[in-house]
Write a protein that holds these residues in place. Structure first.
Motif, PDB file in Angstrom:
ATOM      1  N   SER A 350       0.860  -1.175   0.000  1.00  0.00           N
ATOM      2  CA  SER A 350       0.000   0.000   0.000  1.00  0.00           C
ATOM      3  C   SER A 350       0.899   1.228   0.000  1.00  0.00           C
ATOM      4  N   THR A 351       0.512   2.231  -0.755  1.00  0.00           N
ATOM      5  CA  THR A 351       1.366   3.414  -0.857  1.00  0.00           C
ATOM      6  C   THR A 351       1.309   4.292   0.376  1.00  0.00           C
ATOM      7  N   ARG A 352       0.391   3.992   1.306  1.00  0.00           N
ATOM      8  CA  ARG A 352       0.324   4.756   2.553  1.00  0.00           C
ATOM      9  C   ARG A 352       1.394   4.336   3.549  1.00  0.00           C
ATOM     10  N   LEU A 353       2.092   3.241   3.275  1.00  0.00           N
ATOM     11  CA  LEU A 353       3.124   2.764   4.199  1.00  0.00           C
ATOM     12  C   LEU A 353       4.299   3.737   4.220  1.00  0.00           C
ATOM     13  N   ASP A 354       4.837   3.972   5.419  1.00  0.00           N
ATOM     14  CA  ASP A 354       5.962   4.887   5.575  1.00  0.00           C
ATOM     15  C   ASP A 354       7.231   4.290   4.974  1.00  0.00           C
ATOM     16  N   THR A 374       5.818   8.771   2.739  1.00  0.00           N
ATOM     17  CA  THR A 374       5.230   7.490   2.379  1.00  0.00           C
ATOM     18  C   THR A 374       5.800   6.974   1.057  1.00  0.00           C
ATOM     19  N   LEU A 375       5.491   5.713   0.758  1.00  0.00           N
ATOM     20  CA  LEU A 375       5.936   5.127  -0.498  1.00  0.00           C
ATOM     21  C   LEU A 375       5.291   5.852  -1.676  1.00  0.00           C
ATOM     22  N   ILE A 379       7.150   7.953  -4.871  1.00  0.00           N
ATOM     23  CA  ILE A 379       6.897   7.774  -6.302  1.00  0.00           C
ATOM     24  C   ILE A 379       6.472   9.093  -6.954  1.00  0.00           C
ATOM     25  N   VAL A 380       5.528   9.795  -6.322  1.00  0.00           N
ATOM     26  CA  VAL A 380       5.030  11.053  -6.881  1.00  0.00           C
ATOM     27  C   VAL A 380       6.126  12.115  -6.901  1.00  0.00           C
ATOM     28  N   ASN A 381       6.997  12.109  -5.897  1.00  0.00           N
ATOM     29  CA  ASN A 381       8.103  13.062  -5.859  1.00  0.00           C
ATOM     30  C   ASN A 381       9.026  12.874  -7.061  1.00  0.00           C
ATOM     31  N   LYS A 409      -4.728   9.981  -6.225  1.00  0.00           N
ATOM     32  CA  LYS A 409      -3.651   9.304  -5.508  1.00  0.00           C
ATOM     33  C   LYS A 409      -3.506   7.876  -6.009  1.00  0.00           C
ATOM     34  N   ILE A 410      -2.334   7.296  -5.716  1.00  0.00           N
ATOM     35  CA  ILE A 410      -2.113   5.882  -5.992  1.00  0.00           C
ATOM     36  C   ILE A 410      -2.327   5.098  -4.700  1.00  0.00           C
ATOM     37  N   GLU A 411      -2.877   3.912  -4.817  1.00  0.00           N
ATOM     38  CA  GLU A 411      -3.273   3.133  -3.644  1.00  0.00           C
ATOM     39  C   GLU A 411      -2.374   1.924  -3.408  1.00  0.00           C
ATOM     40  N   LEU A 412      -2.057   1.202  -4.489  1.00  0.00           N
ATOM     41  CA  LEU A 412      -1.357  -0.074  -4.353  1.00  0.00           C
ATOM     42  C   LEU A 412      -0.336  -0.230  -5.464  1.00  0.00           C
TER      43      LEU A 412
END
Length: 419
Positions: A350-354, A374-375, A379-381, A409-412
């Motif tokens: 999950s992209t919410r993971l630190d 977060t992950l 990616i977005v950065n 947003k991206i989720e997974l």
């Protein structure tokens, strides 16, 4: 005989250099616990650490003596080796060759390697070599005392400063490192005592910022100030939240929040039960945010980005959970973050993971920066846009395939590490 003396001097130099580094690098909490064990080794460690300055001075004296003897015999042996090969150099060149060969061997065998080894395994090696270290400590005790007295005299007499003796105190960082080491040694199926977990959280608490624990803007559920009470009631039922943010026109203009309990007052409008919020920057430490909320008797704070827009929200509950762990709430919805190791350097996250959590747990070595936590932020950065489902992204050795995403947003993601 000469080779034996040279090898012995190198071993002694490595020992003295290593013990000096191990003594400085060792965790003072660990040593303090070992000294309380009431056995022979604990008595030796107690004597070694009762006067840190003298112990370090003794190691320096021993190392210097070993180096002097090594230099004498090694210089002679190198000279004979050069003559035996038939080379004829000037006196200056001969000295330079002797110095280069002797120094190279010394640095590799008695300085760099031992110091790295003793620094990495400081806690273990200081126990293993405690007895021989104590013998040399006693042997050089009076010599080290004499030299320390001379240095103290010179500092006080000519420089008017007090001697800076090494203190055997421990810092908050050492305490945190010790607790982390102990927790890492616990098996996965063993339960960690809640008090230990709280203690570790408390040590890390002072360095956590609002942006690290906030609910991000994309996940904020809000109602407009001029919506009807029925619309607000429906939103409470739909989300199951106990608090809902109230905005005016957009999320960049949050004016307050409403608690679900206030609906029992049968309000005529949302404005009649509106409670105000505080505004804090992303970079504020959560301990300062907590003090501010308590002082102002507020429960919710809006986190602002550098341009003054809404970046997210935090509540007192969020801050307390950071210290005491997850607080069960009848209104909380279970959010399961996916983290699966698929094998062969492949993961499903999950992209919410630190990022910090993933690096500690899976040893991924993902770059950590202040611009993201977060992950998904990582990616977005890199992409500077929101990737869509099915997109493939390569960042250094990391290859991502977007499994789930929305317009916001991206989720997974499926992540593969390239060798």
């Amino acid at each position: 005989m000469e080779i034996s003396i040279i090898i012995l001097c190198l071993i002694l130099s490595a020992f003295f250099s290593g013990m000096e580094i191990a003594f400085i690098s060792s965790n003072k909490i660990y040593l303090g616990i070992e000294k309380k064990q009431d056995n022979f080794l604990s008595q030796i460690l107690t004597k070694l650490t009762e006067n840190p300055s003298k112990f370090i001075a003794s190691m320096l004296i021993g190392n210097t003596a070993a180096l002097v003897v090594y230099a004498f015999y090694m210089g002679e042996m190198v000279l004979r080796f050069i003559i035996g090969l038939g080379f004829e150099f000037s006196d200056l060149t001969t000295i330079l060759v002797q110095t280069f060969i002797s120094t190279f061997i010394l640095l590799v065998t008695a300085e760099f390697f031992p110091k790295v080894l003793f620094q990495i395994y400081a806690n273990t090696l200081i126990k293993v070599f405690a007895v021989p270290a104590y013998l040399f400590y006693r042997l050089f005790y009076y010599i080290s005392t004499f030299f320390i007295w001379i240095s103290d005299f010179v500092l006080k007499k000519f420089f008017k400063v007090e001697a800076d003796h090494v203190q055997m105190y421990f810092s908050k960082i050492e305490l945190g490192n010790y607790i982390t080491e102990q927790m890492n040694s616990v098996e996965d199926d063993e339960e960690v005592d809640s008090e230990i977990q709280i203690f570790q959280n408390a040590l890390e608490f002072s360095g956590v910022k609002a942006r690290d624990i906030m609910t991000p803007r994309t996940e904020i559920v809000a109602v407009d100030l001029f919506d009807t009470v029925q619309e607000l009631r429906d939103l409470f039922i739909e989300t199951g939240y106990s608090k809902i943010v109230v905005s005016q026109n957009s999320l960049d203009d949050i004016v307050g929040y409403v608690h679900s309990f206030d609906l029992f007052k049968k309000p005529n409008s949302i404005k009649s039960v509106l409670m105000t919020v505080e505004f804090v920057p992303e970079t504020i430490l959560i301990k300062d945010a907590l003090n501010l909320l308590i002082k102002k008797r507020k429960n919710v704070a809006v986190v602002l980005d550098e341009y003054g827009g809404t970046s997210g929200i935090i509540t007192i509950e969020d801050i307390v959970e950071e210290l005491f762990g997850e607080i069960e709430d009848e209104h909380d919805l279970d959010e399961e973050l996916i983290e699966e190791e698929l094998g062969g350097g492949k993961y499903l996250f999950s992209t919410r993971l630190d990022v910090e959590y993933l690096n500690e747990t899976y040893k991924l070595m993902i770059p950590e920066e202040d611009s993201y936590g977060t992950l998904g932020g990582f990616i977005v950065n890199y992409t500077k846009e929101i990737p869509q489902k099915g997109d493939k992204i390569v960042i250094d050795k990391f290859r991502f395939v977007i499994e789930e995403a929305s317009n916001h947003k991206i989720e997974l993601v499926r992540m593969t590490i390239k060798e």
